[in-house]
Design a protein around this motif. Structure first.
Motif, PDB file in Angstrom:
ATOM      1  N   ALA A  33      16.602  23.314  -7.080  1.00 14.18           N
ATOM      2  CA  ALA A  33      16.018  23.403  -8.424  1.00 14.18           C
ATOM      3  C   ALA A  33      15.796  24.844  -8.873  1.00 14.18           C
ATOM      4  O   ALA A  33      15.490  25.732  -8.074  1.00 14.18           O
ATOM      5  CB  ALA A  33      14.697  22.657  -8.467  1.00 14.18           C
ATOM      6  N   LEU A  92      16.198  18.488  -3.427  1.00  9.82           N
ATOM      7  CA  LEU A  92      16.139  18.761  -4.863  1.00  9.82           C
ATOM      8  C   LEU A  92      15.373  20.048  -5.149  1.00  9.82           C
ATOM      9  O   LEU A  92      15.754  20.823  -6.021  1.00  9.82           O
ATOM     10  CB  LEU A  92      15.493  17.593  -5.615  1.00  9.82           C
ATOM     11  CG  LEU A  92      16.356  16.356  -5.767  1.00  9.82           C
ATOM     12  CD1 LEU A  92      15.515  15.180  -6.238  1.00  9.82           C
ATOM     13  CD2 LEU A  92      17.507  16.630  -6.723  1.00  9.82           C
ATOM     14  N   THR A 117       6.004  18.763 -11.278  1.00  6.62           N
ATOM     15  CA  THR A 117       7.389  18.572 -11.729  1.00  6.62           C
ATOM     16  C   THR A 117       7.453  18.481 -13.250  1.00  6.62           C
ATOM     17  O   THR A 117       8.407  18.954 -13.856  1.00  6.62           O
ATOM     18  CB  THR A 117       8.049  17.307 -11.124  1.00  6.62           C
ATOM     19  OG1 THR A 117       7.390  16.133 -11.591  1.00  6.62           O
ATOM     20  CG2 THR A 117       8.069  17.363  -9.615  1.00  6.62           C
ATOM     21  N   ASP A 126      15.767  23.848 -14.777  1.00 13.31           N
ATOM     22  CA  ASP A 126      16.625  22.703 -14.504  1.00 13.31           C
ATOM     23  C   ASP A 126      15.802  21.413 -14.579  1.00 13.31           C
ATOM     24  O   ASP A 126      15.293  20.933 -13.580  1.00 13.31           O
ATOM     25  CB  ASP A 126      17.279  22.858 -13.134  1.00 13.31           C
ATOM     26  CG  ASP A 126      18.370  21.846 -12.900  1.00 13.31           C
ATOM     27  OD1 ASP A 126      18.570  20.962 -13.759  1.00 13.31           O
ATOM     28  OD2 ASP A 126      19.030  21.943 -11.858  1.00 13.31           O
ATOM     29  N   PHE A 127      15.690  20.868 -15.779  1.00 17.62           N
ATOM     30  CA  PHE A 127      14.872  19.682 -15.990  1.00 17.62           C
ATOM     31  C   PHE A 127      15.411  18.459 -15.256  1.00 17.62           C
ATOM     32  O   PHE A 127      14.643  17.604 -14.848  1.00 17.62           O
ATOM     33  CB  PHE A 127      14.746  19.375 -17.485  1.00 17.62           C
ATOM     34  CG  PHE A 127      13.949  20.407 -18.225  1.00 17.62           C
ATOM     35  CD1 PHE A 127      12.582  20.502 -18.063  1.00 17.62           C
ATOM     36  CD2 PHE A 127      14.581  21.302 -19.078  1.00 17.62           C
ATOM     37  CE1 PHE A 127      11.845  21.454 -18.736  1.00 17.62           C
ATOM     38  CE2 PHE A 127      13.852  22.263 -19.750  1.00 17.62           C
ATOM     39  CZ  PHE A 127      12.478  22.344 -19.581  1.00 17.62           C
ATOM     40  N   ALA A 128      16.729  18.380 -15.070  1.00 19.71           N
ATOM     41  CA  ALA A 128      17.322  17.211 -14.409  1.00 19.71           C
ATOM     42  C   ALA A 128      16.805  17.057 -12.984  1.00 19.71           C
ATOM     43  O   ALA A 128      16.441  15.959 -12.566  1.00 19.71           O
ATOM     44  CB  ALA A 128      18.842  17.302 -14.422  1.00 19.71           C
ATOM     45  N   ASP A 129      16.768  18.146 -12.225  1.00 20.14           N
ATOM     46  CA  ASP A 129      16.264  18.070 -10.850  1.00 20.14           C
ATOM     47  C   ASP A 129      14.777  17.709 -10.820  1.00 20.14           C
ATOM     48  O   ASP A 129      14.343  16.945  -9.967  1.00 20.14           O
ATOM     49  CB  ASP A 129      16.498  19.388 -10.114  1.00 20.14           C
ATOM     50  CG  ASP A 129      17.959  19.577  -9.703  1.00 20.14           C
ATOM     51  OD1 ASP A 129      18.708  18.581  -9.688  1.00 20.14           O
ATOM     52  OD2 ASP A 129      18.345  20.717  -9.412  1.00 20.14           O
ATOM     53  N   TYR A 130      14.012  18.246 -11.732  1.00 19.86           N
ATOM     54  CA  TYR A 130      12.580  17.929 -11.773  1.00 19.86           C
ATOM     55  C   TYR A 130      12.361  16.471 -12.169  1.00 19.86           C
ATOM     56  O   TYR A 130      11.449  15.817 -11.660  1.00 19.86           O
ATOM     57  CB  TYR A 130      11.837  18.883 -12.705  1.00 19.86           C
ATOM     58  CG  TYR A 130      11.693  20.260 -12.094  1.00 19.86           C
ATOM     59  CD1 TYR A 130      10.699  20.506 -11.154  1.00 19.86           C
ATOM     60  CD2 TYR A 130      12.561  21.285 -12.422  1.00 19.86           C
ATOM     61  CE1 TYR A 130      10.576  21.755 -10.564  1.00 19.86           C
ATOM     62  CE2 TYR A 130      12.442  22.542 -11.844  1.00 19.86           C
ATOM     63  CZ  TYR A 130      11.450  22.773 -10.914  1.00 19.86           C
ATOM     64  OH  TYR A 130      11.328  24.001 -10.325  1.00 19.86           O
ATOM     65  N   ASN A 131      13.214  15.952 -13.042  1.00 13.22           N
ATOM     66  CA  ASN A 131      13.121  14.538 -13.406  1.00 13.22           C
ATOM     67  C   ASN A 131      13.476  13.650 -12.214  1.00 13.22           C
ATOM     68  O   ASN A 131      12.843  12.619 -11.990  1.00 13.22           O
ATOM     69  CB  ASN A 131      14.025  14.218 -14.601  1.00 13.22           C
ATOM     70  CG  ASN A 131      13.467  14.749 -15.901  1.00 13.22           C
ATOM     71  OD1 ASN A 131      12.266  14.972 -16.022  1.00 13.22           O
ATOM     72  ND2 ASN A 131      14.333  14.968 -16.865  1.00 13.22           N
ATOM     73  N   LYS A 132      14.482  14.044 -11.431  1.00 11.85           N
ATOM     74  CA  LYS A 132      14.845  13.300 -10.227  1.00 11.85           C
ATOM     75  C   LYS A 132      13.691  13.335  -9.223  1.00 11.85           C
ATOM     76  O   LYS A 132      13.395  12.331  -8.566  1.00 11.85           O
ATOM     77  CB  LYS A 132      16.108  13.873  -9.593  1.00 11.85           C
ATOM     78  CG  LYS A 132      17.374  13.584 -10.359  1.00 11.85           C
ATOM     79  CD  LYS A 132      18.564  14.253  -9.681  1.00 11.85           C
ATOM     80  CE  LYS A 132      19.807  14.193 -10.551  1.00 11.85           C
ATOM     81  NZ  LYS A 132      20.909  14.985  -9.965  1.00 11.85           N
ATOM     82  N   THR A 175       7.742  21.767 -14.600  1.00 13.97           N
ATOM     83  CA  THR A 175       8.819  22.518 -13.940  1.00 13.97           C
ATOM     84  C   THR A 175       8.269  23.761 -13.229  1.00 13.97           C
ATOM     85  O   THR A 175       8.798  24.852 -13.333  1.00 13.97           O
ATOM     86  CB  THR A 175       9.967  22.898 -14.918  1.00 13.97           C
ATOM     87  OG1 THR A 175       9.451  23.732 -15.946  1.00 13.97           O
ATOM     88  CG2 THR A 175      10.633  21.666 -15.489  1.00 13.97           C
TER      89      THR A 175
END
Length: 162
Positions: free
Chosen positions: A70, A66, A111, A74-80, A114
């Motif tokens: 990242a 990830l 994370t 890219d908030f989605a990858d940091y959330n993952k 970010t």
């Protein structure tokens, strides 16, 4: 002579555990885990720790993948990543891996911001600490196996069929 060998191995185990507690690598949760081990499940702790290592390897690989993908926005990858870190925090604290838990918390904070450079540093530190813990616990289990072998040689099982 075998009793002396067993005593030396106990001393080695205790010395290693004291070091890991003194360094803050482990906390009292590890002792509670050890208290769950008994004659009916003599390998309980090593089995739990081996499952922890297996799952941790997956989590580290996922975090690394990830982070490579990242981008700062890219908030989605940091959330993952945060989700994987929450799993890592839970499993690390359940076995008493104090320093790993702390590093996961710092990584998770990076994370939330970010902060890719911060995440990269945190991952590097996390992987280093993970390797240290893994090596030290393998060393501890090796000493424990040696102690069990010495004890078995000292008090061999009797065959009731003879």
């Amino acid at each position: 002579m075998l009793g002396l060998g067993s005593d030396l191995l106990w001393a080695d185990m205790n010395r290693l555990l004291r070091l890991l507690f003194h360094e803050g690598v482990l906390d009292e949760q590890f002792l509670q885990l050890q208290q769950l081990q008994d004659e009916t499940s003599p390998n309980f702790v090593s089995q739990v720790i081996n499952m922890y290592f297996h799952e941790s390897e997956k989590l580290l690989n996922n975090l690394r993948s990830l982070l490579i993908q990242a981008h700062d926005d890219d908030f989605a990858d940091y959330n993952k990543m945060a989700i994987h870190l929450n799993q890592f925090i839970g499993s690390s604290s359940s076995i008493g891996a104090k320093r790993l838990t702390s590093l996961c918390l710092a990584f998770r904070a990076a994370t939330h911001h970010t902060n890719r450079p911060g995440c990269l540093r945190a991952l590097e530190m996390l992987e280093h600490e993970y390797c240290y813990l893994k090596n030290k616990l393998h060393e501890l289990f090796h000493i424990e196996q040696q102690r069990a072998l010495v004890a078995a040689a000292r008090y061999p099982l009797h065959d009731n069929n003879q």
